[in-house]
Enzyme design. Sequence first.
Site, PDB file in Angstrom:
ATOM      1  N   GLU A   1       0.579  -1.354   0.366  1.00 59.39           N
ATOM      2  CA  GLU A   1       0.158  -0.062  -0.527  1.00 59.39           C
ATOM      3  C   GLU A   1       0.623   1.079  -0.278  1.00 59.39           C
ATOM      4  OE1 GLU A   1      -1.735   0.133   3.390  1.00 59.39           O
ATOM      5  OE2 GLU A   1      -2.716  -1.624   3.536  1.00 59.39           O
TER       6      GLU A   1
ATOM      7  N   LYS B   1       2.264   4.567   1.906  1.00 55.35           N
ATOM      8  CA  LYS B   1       2.267   4.614   2.835  1.00 55.35           C
ATOM      9  C   LYS B   1       2.252   6.933   2.686  1.00 55.35           C
ATOM     10  CE  LYS B   1       5.289   5.614   6.965  1.00 55.35           C
ATOM     11  NZ  LYS B   1       4.833   6.523   7.389  1.00 55.35           N
TER      12      LYS B   1
ATOM     13  N   ASP C   1       0.878  10.617   3.943  1.00 53.95           N
ATOM     14  CA  ASP C   1       2.117  11.271   4.456  1.00 53.95           C
ATOM     15  C   ASP C   1       1.164  12.221   4.937  1.00 53.95           C
ATOM     16  OD1 ASP C   1       3.849  12.887   6.066  1.00 53.95           O
ATOM     17  OD2 ASP C   1       5.655  13.494   4.343  1.00 53.95           O
TER      18      ASP C   1
ATOM     19  N   TYR D   1      -6.483   0.897   8.008  1.00 51.60           N
ATOM     20  CA  TYR D   1      -6.589  -0.661   8.844  1.00 51.60           C
ATOM     21  C   TYR D   1      -8.077  -1.012   9.389  1.00 51.60           C
ATOM     22  CZ  TYR D   1      -3.976  -2.919  12.778  1.00 51.60           C
ATOM     23  OH  TYR D   1      -3.496  -4.216  13.626  1.00 51.60           O
TER      24      TYR D   1
ATOM     25  N   LYS E   1      10.896   3.384   3.581  1.00 48.21           N
ATOM     26  CA  LYS E   1      10.759   4.914   3.148  1.00 48.21           C
ATOM     27  C   LYS E   1      11.296   4.855   1.561  1.00 48.21           C
ATOM     28  CE  LYS E   1       9.427   8.032   5.703  1.00 48.21           C
ATOM     29  NZ  LYS E   1       9.388   8.903   7.187  1.00 48.21           N
TER      30      LYS E   1
ATOM     31  N   CYS F   1      19.592  46.504   5.500  1.00 48.99           N
ATOM     32  CA  CYS F   1      19.137  46.277   4.652  1.00 48.99           C
ATOM     33  C   CYS F   1      19.695  47.085   2.826  1.00 48.99           C
ATOM     34  CB  CYS F   1      17.947  47.997   4.276  1.00 48.99           C
ATOM     35  SG  CYS F   1      16.302  46.931   3.079  1.00 48.99           S
TER      36      CYS F   1
ATOM     37  N   CYS G   1      18.160  49.870   0.852  1.00 43.72           N
ATOM     38  CA  CYS G   1      17.773  51.154   1.230  1.00 43.72           C
ATOM     39  C   CYS G   1      18.764  51.583   2.170  1.00 43.72           C
ATOM     40  CB  CYS G   1      16.395  51.473   1.527  1.00 43.72           C
ATOM     41  SG  CYS G   1      15.897  51.065   2.929  1.00 43.72           S
TER      42      CYS G   1
ATOM     43  N   CYS H   1      13.408  45.551   7.848  1.00 46.98           N
ATOM     44  CA  CYS H   1      14.651  46.776   7.592  1.00 46.98           C
ATOM     45  C   CYS H   1      13.102  47.876   8.135  1.00 46.98           C
ATOM     46  CB  CYS H   1      13.852  46.551   6.351  1.00 46.98           C
ATOM     47  SG  CYS H   1      14.451  48.985   5.589  1.00 46.98           S
TER      48      CYS H   1
ATOM     49  N   CYS I   1      11.615  52.031   1.376  1.00 49.48           N
ATOM     50  CA  CYS I   1      12.261  51.177   1.229  1.00 49.48           C
ATOM     51  C   CYS I   1      11.600  50.648   0.048  1.00 49.48           C
ATOM     52  CB  CYS I   1      12.794  49.826   2.293  1.00 49.48           C
ATOM     53  SG  CYS I   1      13.052  48.445   1.760  1.00 49.48           S
TER      54      CYS I   1
HETATM   55  S1  IVH Z   1      -0.435   0.937   8.905  1.00 47.65           S
HETATM   56  C1  IVH Z   1      -0.343  -1.554  13.039  1.00 47.65           C
HETATM   57  N1  IVH Z   1      -0.998   1.859   6.621  1.00 47.65           N
HETATM   58  O1  IVH Z   1       2.978   5.859   9.170  1.00 47.65           O
HETATM   59  C2  IVH Z   1       0.441  -0.728  11.930  1.00 47.65           C
HETATM   60  N2  IVH Z   1       0.181   3.041   8.353  1.00 47.65           N
HETATM   61  O2  IVH Z   1       4.775   4.928  11.475  1.00 47.65           O
HETATM   62  C3  IVH Z   1      -1.299   0.863  11.846  1.00 47.65           C
HETATM   63  N3  IVH Z   1       0.681   5.157   8.072  1.00 47.65           N
HETATM   64  O3  IVH Z   1       0.735   5.657  12.331  1.00 47.65           O
HETATM   65  C4  IVH Z   1      -0.436   1.705  10.910  1.00 47.65           C
HETATM   66  N4  IVH Z   1       0.226   4.831   5.541  1.00 47.65           N
HETATM   67  O4  IVH Z   1       0.053   7.654  10.389  1.00 47.65           O
HETATM   68  C5  IVH Z   1      -0.687   1.433   7.937  1.00 47.65           C
HETATM   69  N5  IVH Z   1      -1.132   2.279   4.217  1.00 47.65           N
HETATM   70  C6  IVH Z   1      -0.814   2.571   5.687  1.00 47.65           C
HETATM   71  C7  IVH Z   1      -0.731   4.031   6.391  1.00 47.65           C
HETATM   72  C8  IVH Z   1      -0.165   4.164   7.559  1.00 47.65           C
HETATM   73  C9  IVH Z   1       0.829   5.905   6.424  1.00 47.65           C
HETATM   74  C10 IVH Z   1       1.033   6.416   8.825  1.00 47.65           C
HETATM   75  C11 IVH Z   1       0.166   6.044   9.993  1.00 47.65           C
HETATM   76  C12 IVH Z   1       0.828   5.246  11.206  1.00 47.65           C
HETATM   77  C13 IVH Z   1       1.830   5.460  10.553  1.00 47.65           C
HETATM   78  C14 IVH Z   1       3.574   3.970  10.537  1.00 47.65           C
END
Ligand code: IVH
Length: 672
Positions: free
Chosen positions: A110, A112, A114, A223, A309, A403, A406, A421, A427
């Site tokens: 999946e 991740k 942000d 989840y 990451k 500055c 000026c 400034c 200015c």
């Molecule tokens: S699963 C026990 N799936 O990443 C596992 N987390 O350090 C539960 N996050 O706190 C998390 N995308 O905020 C999961 N597809 C994803 C995610 C995800 C982002 C974040 C989440 C979590 C942190 C893990």
Amino acid sequence: MTDIERIDQLREELHFHNYRYYVLNAPVISDQEFDRLMRELQDLEARYPEHYDENSPSVRVGSDLNKEFRQVEHNYPMLSLGNTYSQEEVTEFYNRVSKSLGEDFEICCEMKFDGTSISLTYENGKLVRAVTRGDGVRGDDVTENVKTIRSIPLVLHGNGYPSSFEIRGEILMPWTVFEELNKERERKEEPLFANPRNAASGTLKSQNSAVVASRKLDAYLYYLLGENLPHDGHFENLQEASRWGFKVSDIMRKVKTLQEVFDFINYWDKERKNLPVATDGIVLKVNSQRQQRNLGYTAKSPRWAIAYKFQAEKALTRLLKVTYQVGRTGAITPVANLEPVQLSGTIVKRASLHNADIIASMDLHIGDNVYVEKGGEIIPKITGVDVASRPTGSPRVVFITECPECGSPLVRYEDEAAHYCTNDVACPPQIKGKIEHFISRRAMNIEGLGPETVDLFYQDGLIHDVADLYSLRMDDICRLERMGKKSAENILKGIERSLSIPYERVLFALGIRFVGETVAKKVARAFPDIDKLKKATLDELIHVDEIGEKIAASILRYFANPKNEELVERLRNAGVQLKLSATSLGKQTDRLAGLSILISGVFAHHSRDEYKALIELHGGKNVGSISKKTSFILAGENMGPSKLEKATKLDIPLVNEEEFLQRIGESIPAAD
Ligand code: IVH
């Protein structure tokens, strides 16, 4: 159909349209039609407060009530994931899982996301609680704010969901919303959010759910937790959840081999640039819950999942010199000028160095090889120096003291990181910036004039400040290069039209530091004439709702400067509006002067916002929480029990809607 039946019908329809729009991205009615249905529901709900439902689609609109968040314990702790940065570590994870299980397994890959994580609890198909991660054991109860996020269902669809379960996910601010928000904040001179993650979590913690509602947050759920989930497979459960109305990402693949995992990672490392929200890696999860239980947890994270990451894109290049930009407020921004380098698909030549402290902390020297990164941030930043390759004898970067535009000495205010400034009347970038702000659409809206024309007029000595605009003449403009008669006419017409711009917008246009549009409105209501504002004391200013000491001090500083006073006089002579117009003044009274009033509950005759405006119009102050100083509570139907209890305890009188309207001399609107 009775009104009550219609309320139920509208709620059901609006839940459905929310889902079509925010989750499926496939609306079946127009936005106007949606708004019309919503307004119909809001009106009916206001008339039948006894038919209140805390999960009505109308709660998405948010409320202005101020609250402090309650801390609650998570039913299941919110753990984080182990992070890896290399494909070797991914291989180690895969082999470890394989060895511990000793049987075939599937991995769910999946994105991740942000943003900021959230845990949602549903009981009998209804959202009952939304809690932030907090310290993993306890988090903040942000239910009211989360209810304004349209892609989170308040009421579930279909059937087959457990009577009680939790679903976790990420709250995100889409890139487009983030960029828009920062533009807006820049205009209001509010500090910018560094990335969408900070913007999302800052918004979610806002004390005002109407602000949350306006910020267009989104959410992906990833989840499910609970006793009676429909399937053993995590992937299958999430597909089910998407049928119940949750927004689940399409970017999920169930795979078996390590090669398939790498294919997913490599593909999405590039493709993620085209996604509407920020992502910072890939999450790999063993799909079967039975196998997850077998693998178990370490103290901090599950053994059945890992996060890979993405590398923040980074480049090494040489610092050629540091230049300094002067903003409209006089703030000085140091800018690193770099040997051009390719980064995230663009050529980077410059990076912000933010302020003197950052330069000092890196002990930056001219000629240094520096690391430039462009992660979630839009502006590239310098994250480090390769000290080993520093050329001998290279000079250290020393922050300027004068500055660059000026020559005035720079100052640094207490508690501020920036240098300024202070020569705001002579200015050049400050003057041009002030004029550009003055003519901008939301200020005096002078059409036909833009930054280039302002620059042209300024270079030619035609204008030195905003008041000079009003003495421009046809032949002054026409004799300039590139200026035809037609454009000159347009400019003069635009300037003439700006004389009817109302006082509150003029106040905003003046560019007083920290006085954005909203503050300008409040100030204009409290001091309906600029002469009253000029005489206002610090005490009187901070008495106005939402005006704190910082804003008040800035207003005082502005008017204490004789040059500004002179400018205001010249604007007055030109005919610019410097007081509230007769129509709005007519309605203004001081019947509520000196009173601090709290609004609570649901009202029949006006909206909550209208009551807020009425309180201010009649000289009162809106407050967000009950204290000894609260004069009375404007109490509608369904006032919260804790407020009622506190009011009784502190002996604060309750005033109902009708009494209130009588008190300010407004007639009670006839029932329809
Ligand atoms: S699963 C026990 N799936 O990443 C596992 N987390 O350090 C539960 N996050 O706190 C998390 N995308 O905020 C999961 N597809 C994803 C995610 C995800 C982002 C974040 C989440 C979590 C942190 C893990």
